[in-house]
Design a protein around this motif. Structure first.
Motif, PDB file in Angstrom:
ATOM      1  N   HIS A 173      10.491   3.862   0.009  1.00  0.00           N
ATOM      2  CA  HIS A 173       9.583   4.327  -1.031  1.00  0.00           C
ATOM      3  C   HIS A 173       8.858   5.572  -0.517  1.00  0.00           C
ATOM      4  O   HIS A 173       9.226   6.136   0.509  1.00  0.00           O
ATOM      5  N   SER A 174       7.827   6.004  -1.234  1.00  0.00           N
ATOM      6  CA  SER A 174       6.959   7.076  -0.740  1.00  0.00           C
ATOM      7  C   SER A 174       5.508   6.631  -0.855  1.00  0.00           C
ATOM      8  O   SER A 174       5.154   5.825  -1.723  1.00  0.00           O
ATOM      9  N   ALA A 175       4.667   7.136   0.046  1.00  0.00           N
ATOM     10  CA  ALA A 175       3.228   6.882   0.021  1.00  0.00           C
ATOM     11  C   ALA A 175       2.534   8.210   0.285  1.00  0.00           C
ATOM     12  O   ALA A 175       2.750   8.829   1.331  1.00  0.00           O
ATOM     13  N   THR A 176       1.715   8.641  -0.648  1.00  0.00           N
ATOM     14  CA  THR A 176       1.118   9.970  -0.599  1.00  0.00           C
ATOM     15  C   THR A 176      -0.379   9.860  -0.792  1.00  0.00           C
ATOM     16  O   THR A 176      -0.851   9.178  -1.709  1.00  0.00           O
ATOM     17  N   VAL A 177      -1.135  10.534   0.071  1.00  0.00           N
ATOM     18  CA  VAL A 177      -2.595  10.495  -0.009  1.00  0.00           C
ATOM     19  C   VAL A 177      -3.101  11.596  -0.933  1.00  0.00           C
ATOM     20  O   VAL A 177      -2.744  12.762  -0.789  1.00  0.00           O
ATOM     21  N   ILE A 178      -3.927  11.196  -1.889  1.00  0.00           N
ATOM     22  CA  ILE A 178      -4.663  12.128  -2.737  1.00  0.00           C
ATOM     23  C   ILE A 178      -6.117  11.678  -2.702  1.00  0.00           C
ATOM     24  O   ILE A 178      -6.433  10.557  -3.135  1.00  0.00           O
ATOM     25  N   GLY A 179      -7.001  12.524  -2.195  1.00  0.00           N
ATOM     26  CA  GLY A 179      -8.380  12.117  -2.013  1.00  0.00           C
ATOM     27  C   GLY A 179      -8.453  11.031  -0.957  1.00  0.00           C
ATOM     28  O   GLY A 179      -8.006  11.215   0.179  1.00  0.00           O
ATOM     29  N   SER A 180      -8.989   9.877  -1.320  1.00  0.00           N
ATOM     30  CA  SER A 180      -9.066   8.747  -0.388  1.00  0.00           C
ATOM     31  C   SER A 180      -8.140   7.609  -0.795  1.00  0.00           C
ATOM     32  O   SER A 180      -8.283   6.496  -0.321  1.00  0.00           O
ATOM     33  N   LYS A 181      -7.172   7.902  -1.664  1.00  0.00           N
ATOM     34  CA  LYS A 181      -6.257   6.867  -2.127  1.00  0.00           C
ATOM     35  C   LYS A 181      -4.823   7.184  -1.695  1.00  0.00           C
ATOM     36  O   LYS A 181      -4.420   8.339  -1.634  1.00  0.00           O
ATOM     37  N   PHE A 183      -1.011   6.650  -2.827  1.00  0.00           N
ATOM     38  CA  PHE A 183      -0.224   6.333  -4.013  1.00  0.00           C
ATOM     39  C   PHE A 183       1.202   5.992  -3.588  1.00  0.00           C
ATOM     40  O   PHE A 183       1.892   6.806  -2.970  1.00  0.00           O
ATOM     41  N   VAL A 184       1.626   4.783  -3.931  1.00  0.00           N
ATOM     42  CA  VAL A 184       2.951   4.276  -3.563  1.00  0.00           C
ATOM     43  C   VAL A 184       3.848   4.322  -4.782  1.00  0.00           C
ATOM     44  O   VAL A 184       3.485   3.839  -5.865  1.00  0.00           O
ATOM     45  N   PHE A 185       5.035   4.908  -4.605  1.00  0.00           N
ATOM     46  CA  PHE A 185       5.985   5.004  -5.719  1.00  0.00           C
ATOM     47  C   PHE A 185       7.388   4.692  -5.235  1.00  0.00           C
ATOM     48  O   PHE A 185       7.795   5.086  -4.144  1.00  0.00           O
ATOM     49  N   GLY A 186       8.143   4.009  -6.112  1.00  0.00           N
ATOM     50  CA  GLY A 186       9.568   3.807  -5.882  1.00  0.00           C
ATOM     51  C   GLY A 186       9.885   2.868  -4.743  1.00  0.00           C
ATOM     52  O   GLY A 186       9.089   2.028  -4.336  1.00  0.00           O
ATOM     53  N   ARG A 205       6.733   1.670 -11.287  1.00  0.00           N
ATOM     54  CA  ARG A 205       5.295   1.624 -11.568  1.00  0.00           C
ATOM     55  C   ARG A 205       4.528   2.027 -10.318  1.00  0.00           C
ATOM     56  O   ARG A 205       4.709   1.460  -9.247  1.00  0.00           O
ATOM     57  N   ILE A 206       3.667   3.002 -10.447  1.00  0.00           N
ATOM     58  CA  ILE A 206       2.929   3.512  -9.309  1.00  0.00           C
ATOM     59  C   ILE A 206       1.770   2.575  -8.977  1.00  0.00           C
ATOM     60  O   ILE A 206       1.153   1.969  -9.877  1.00  0.00           O
ATOM     61  N   ARG A 207       1.509   2.407  -7.691  1.00  0.00           N
ATOM     62  CA  ARG A 207       0.374   1.613  -7.220  1.00  0.00           C
ATOM     63  C   ARG A 207      -0.494   2.485  -6.325  1.00  0.00           C
ATOM     64  O   ARG A 207       0.000   3.396  -5.656  1.00  0.00           O
ATOM     65  N   ALA A 208      -1.794   2.163  -6.306  1.00  0.00           N
ATOM     66  CA  ALA A 208      -2.742   2.926  -5.500  1.00  0.00           C
ATOM     67  C   ALA A 208      -3.460   1.995  -4.543  1.00  0.00           C
ATOM     68  O   ALA A 208      -3.755   0.837  -4.882  1.00  0.00           O
ATOM     69  N   PHE A 209      -3.733   2.495  -3.362  1.00  0.00           N
ATOM     70  CA  PHE A 209      -4.489   1.733  -2.365  1.00  0.00           C
ATOM     71  C   PHE A 209      -5.666   2.579  -1.919  1.00  0.00           C
ATOM     72  O   PHE A 209      -5.485   3.700  -1.432  1.00  0.00           O
ATOM     73  N   ASP A 210      -6.878   2.062  -2.121  1.00  0.00           N
ATOM     74  CA  ASP A 210      -8.084   2.766  -1.706  1.00  0.00           C
ATOM     75  C   ASP A 210      -8.247   2.603  -0.202  1.00  0.00           C
ATOM     76  O   ASP A 210      -8.503   1.489   0.289  1.00  0.00           O
ATOM     77  N   LEU A 217      -5.190  -1.188  -6.031  1.00  0.00           N
ATOM     78  CA  LEU A 217      -5.626  -0.892  -7.387  1.00  0.00           C
ATOM     79  C   LEU A 217      -4.423  -0.721  -8.293  1.00  0.00           C
ATOM     80  O   LEU A 217      -3.338  -0.344  -7.849  1.00  0.00           O
ATOM     81  N   ASP A 218      -4.631  -0.968  -9.572  1.00  0.00           N
ATOM     82  CA  ASP A 218      -3.602  -0.659 -10.566  1.00  0.00           C
ATOM     83  C   ASP A 218      -3.831   0.761 -11.044  1.00  0.00           C
ATOM     84  O   ASP A 218      -4.794   1.043 -11.763  1.00  0.00           O
ATOM     85  N   ALA A 219      -2.963   1.674 -10.634  1.00  0.00           N
ATOM     86  CA  ALA A 219      -3.095   3.064 -11.051  1.00  0.00           C
ATOM     87  C   ALA A 219      -2.752   3.187 -12.528  1.00  0.00           C
ATOM     88  O   ALA A 219      -1.786   2.575 -12.997  1.00  0.00           O
ATOM     89  N   PRO A 220      -3.524   3.952 -13.285  1.00  0.00           N
ATOM     90  CA  PRO A 220      -3.205   4.111 -14.714  1.00  0.00           C
ATOM     91  C   PRO A 220      -1.860   4.788 -14.911  1.00  0.00           C
ATOM     92  O   PRO A 220      -1.445   5.620 -14.123  1.00  0.00           O
ATOM     93  N   GLN A 221      -1.186   4.401 -15.973  1.00  0.00           N
ATOM     94  CA  GLN A 221       0.131   4.968 -16.285  1.00  0.00           C
ATOM     95  C   GLN A 221       0.286   4.948 -17.798  1.00  0.00           C
ATOM     96  O   GLN A 221       0.670   3.940 -18.381  1.00  0.00           O
ATOM     97  N   CYS A 222      -0.051   6.068 -18.441  1.00  0.00           N
ATOM     98  CA  CYS A 222      -0.123   6.102 -19.898  1.00  0.00           C
ATOM     99  C   CYS A 222       1.066   6.805 -20.537  1.00  0.00           C
ATOM    100  O   CYS A 222       1.084   7.015 -21.748  1.00  0.00           O
ATOM    101  N   SER A 223       2.055   7.212 -19.747  1.00  0.00           N
ATOM    102  CA  SER A 223       3.249   7.854 -20.293  1.00  0.00           C
ATOM    103  C   SER A 223       4.467   7.324 -19.546  1.00  0.00           C
ATOM    104  O   SER A 223       4.340   6.801 -18.438  1.00  0.00           O
ATOM    105  N   PRO A 224       5.651   7.445 -20.124  1.00  0.00           N
ATOM    106  CA  PRO A 224       6.855   6.904 -19.468  1.00  0.00           C
ATOM    107  C   PRO A 224       7.067   7.532 -18.095  1.00  0.00           C
ATOM    108  O   PRO A 224       7.044   8.762 -17.953  1.00  0.00           O
ATOM    109  N   PRO A 225       7.289   6.700 -17.073  1.00  0.00           N
ATOM    110  CA  PRO A 225       7.497   7.214 -15.713  1.00  0.00           C
ATOM    111  C   PRO A 225       8.952   7.584 -15.489  1.00  0.00           C
ATOM    112  O   PRO A 225       9.821   7.276 -16.310  1.00  0.00           O
TER     113      PRO A 225
END
Length: 372
Positions: A173-181, A183-186, A205-210, A217-225
Motif C-alpha cells: 500500500h502507500s502511507a503519506t503524511v499530510i500535516g500531522s496525519k 493517509f493510507v491507500f490501496g 477506501r482511504i484511511r487516516a491516522f492522526d 480516523l475515517d477520512a472523508p470520501q465524497c466522490s468515487p475513488p
C-alpha cells in the motif's frame, strides 16, 4: 495543468534498482541520481546524470543484501532503509542508513520493540520519527495492521498503541503524511483474514491516522475513488495526496492514471496531464523536488500478447519528470520539439536540455542544468 516534460532512458536496470521484483543489488551496483545541491539551489537545476558508487566506499558488513518490498525515507542527510526480502535471505528487520554526503553505509544500534521482519510495508516521517505500517510478516506468515515508530534521535523502536478501528491489514500500500496525519491507500489484503489464501482484495477506501493523538480516523470520501491497487506511487503536493499507477490482480490490470485526493473536502479527482507520460506500470519509485515529480523504473506486462499476465513482466529503466508548474522557458522548449523547429541556432546547453525531453535520450550522458 501539470505536464510530463522529460523522458530519459538508460538508468540502472531493474536488478540494480529498487523498483523491480529481483531486488536491489546493494553491494555491487548501488547507483545514485545526482540531484546535487537540491537544498541550496533551485529545484530545476538538476544534473540528470546517473553514476555508480565506487566499490571502495561500500563495506559488505554494512550494506543491505539485495531485496524488494523495503522502504527508504530521508531524515536530514540520512536515508533509512528498513525491511524487505529476497528469496534467498528471506525478510529482514535490520536498520541500515546511508549518508548522502559521505556516501557511507552504517547499521546503527537500535533498542526497544523492534518490528518483526517483513516486506510490503510502508514508511513515512513526521518530526524525525519514522512510522512503519502493515506489510507481510515473515515469522507470523500473515499480513500486519500494526504501526511501529522509530525515534531517529534516540534510535528507539516502539509499538504504537493505536486507538480507534485500525486500517485493514495489507501489504504494498502507500502511507503519506499530510500535516500531522498519515493517509493510507490501496494495498493487497485477503478476504479470508490476515493469512494469504490467494483470495485477494484491493481496498480503495482511504484511511487516516492522526500521528499526534495516535488514533485511526475515517477520512472523508465524497466522490468515487480510483480502483483499488497495490505497488503504486503516492506523494503529497501543496497539501493534497496524489496516486499514480499500480496493479490490481483481480482485474489483471496495470494503471497509468494520476489521481488527486483533497483531505479537507474528501474529494477524489482524476488529473488530466499534458505530454507523453509513463506507460501503465507498478513498482516504480518517485520523489518530489520543488514543483517536479521524478518517477523512475517499474514493471509492466510483457509486450508479447501471449505472455500478458502477472508472471511475465518487462522491466523499465527510464525516468520521467512531471512538472506541476512548467516555466515559460520549459514551455518554449517543448514547443520547439513539438513543431520540429530548427535547433541549430540555439546555444549548446539548450540543445542538451532539449535532448533530455525526447524519448531517445540517455540518462548516462551529462545534461546541463535548466533555469526555466
Amino acid at each position: 495543468m501539470p505536464r510530463w516534460t522529460v523522458h530519459l532512458e538508460g538508468g540502472p536496470t531493474t536488478g540494480e534498482s529498487c523498483s523491480g521484483g529481483c531486488g536491489t543489488s546493494s553491494l555491487l551496483v548501488w547507483w545514485l541520481l545526482l540531484w546535487r545541491g537540491l537544498r541550496d539551489s533551485p529545484a530545476d537545476r538538476l544534473s540528470l546524470r546517473w553514476r555508480k558508487l565506487p566499490l571502495a566506499r561500500c563495506f559488505p558488513s554494512k550494506v543491505p543484501y539485495m531485496r524488494y518490498g523495503h522502504t527508504a525515507v530521508l531524515v536530514d542527510d540520512l536515508i533509512y532503509i528498513w525491511g524487505g526480502r529476497n528469496d534467498t535471505e528471506g525478510a529482514c528487520n535490520v536498520l541500515y542508513t546511508f549518508h548522502t554526503g559521505s556516501e557511507q553505509w552504517t547499521t546503527p544500534s537500535v533498542s526497544g520493540h523492534i518490528p518483526g521482519a517483513r516486506d510490503g510495508h510502508s514508511a513515512c516521517v513526521l518530526d524525525r520519527t519514522m512510522y512503519i505500517f502493515g506489510g507481510f510478516e515473515q515469522l507470523a506468515d500473515c499480513f500486519s495492521d500494526e504501526i511501529h515508530k522509530l525515534d531517529t534521535k534516540s534510535m528507539m523502536w516502539s509499538l504504537v498503541r493505536a486507538k480507534g478501528v485500525p486500517a485493514r491489514w495489507r501489504d504494498f500500500h502507500s502511507a503519506t503524511v499530510i500535516g500531522s496525519k498519515m493517509f493510507v491507500f490501496g494495498g493487497r489484503a485477503d478476504r479470508s483474514g490476515q493469512h494469504h489464501s490467494n483470495n485477494e482484495i484491493y481496498c480503495n477506501r482511504i484511511r487516516a491516522f492522526d500521528l499526534l493523538t495516535e488514533t485511526w480516523l475515517d477520512a472523508p470520501q465524497c466522490s468515487p475513488p480510483p480502483e483499488g491497487r497495490r505497488s503504486h506511487s503516492a506523494f503529497t503536493y501543496r497539501g493534497e495526496l496524489y496516486v499514480f499507477g499500480g496493479y490490481n490482480a483481480r482485474l489483471n490490470r496495470h494503471f497509468q492514471d494520476l489521481w488527486r485526493y483533497t483531505p479537507e473536502a474528501g474529494r477524489w479527482q482524476r488529473v488530466e496531464v499534458q505530454g507523453k507520460g509513463p506507460c501503465a506500470r507498478r513498482r516504480q519509485c518517485c520523489c518530489i523536488v520543488g514543483d517536479k515529480i521524478l518517477l523512475f523504473g517499474g514493471t509492466s506486462p510483457s509486450q508479447d500478447q501471449n505472455l500478458q499476465d502477472e508472471f511475465y513482466l518487462m522491466d523499465h529503466s527510464d525516468l520521467y519528470i512531471l512538472d506541476f508548474s512548467p516555466s515559460l522557458k520549459t514551455l518554449c522548449k517543448l514547443a520547439v520539439l513539438r513543431y520540429s523547429l530548427d535547433q541549430s541556432w540555439l546555444p549548446h546547453d539548450i540543445r542538451w536540455e532539449l535532448s533530455a525531453m525526447t524519448t531517445n535520450s540517455n540518462i548516462s550522458r551529462p545534461l546541463l542544468s535548466s533555469h526555466g
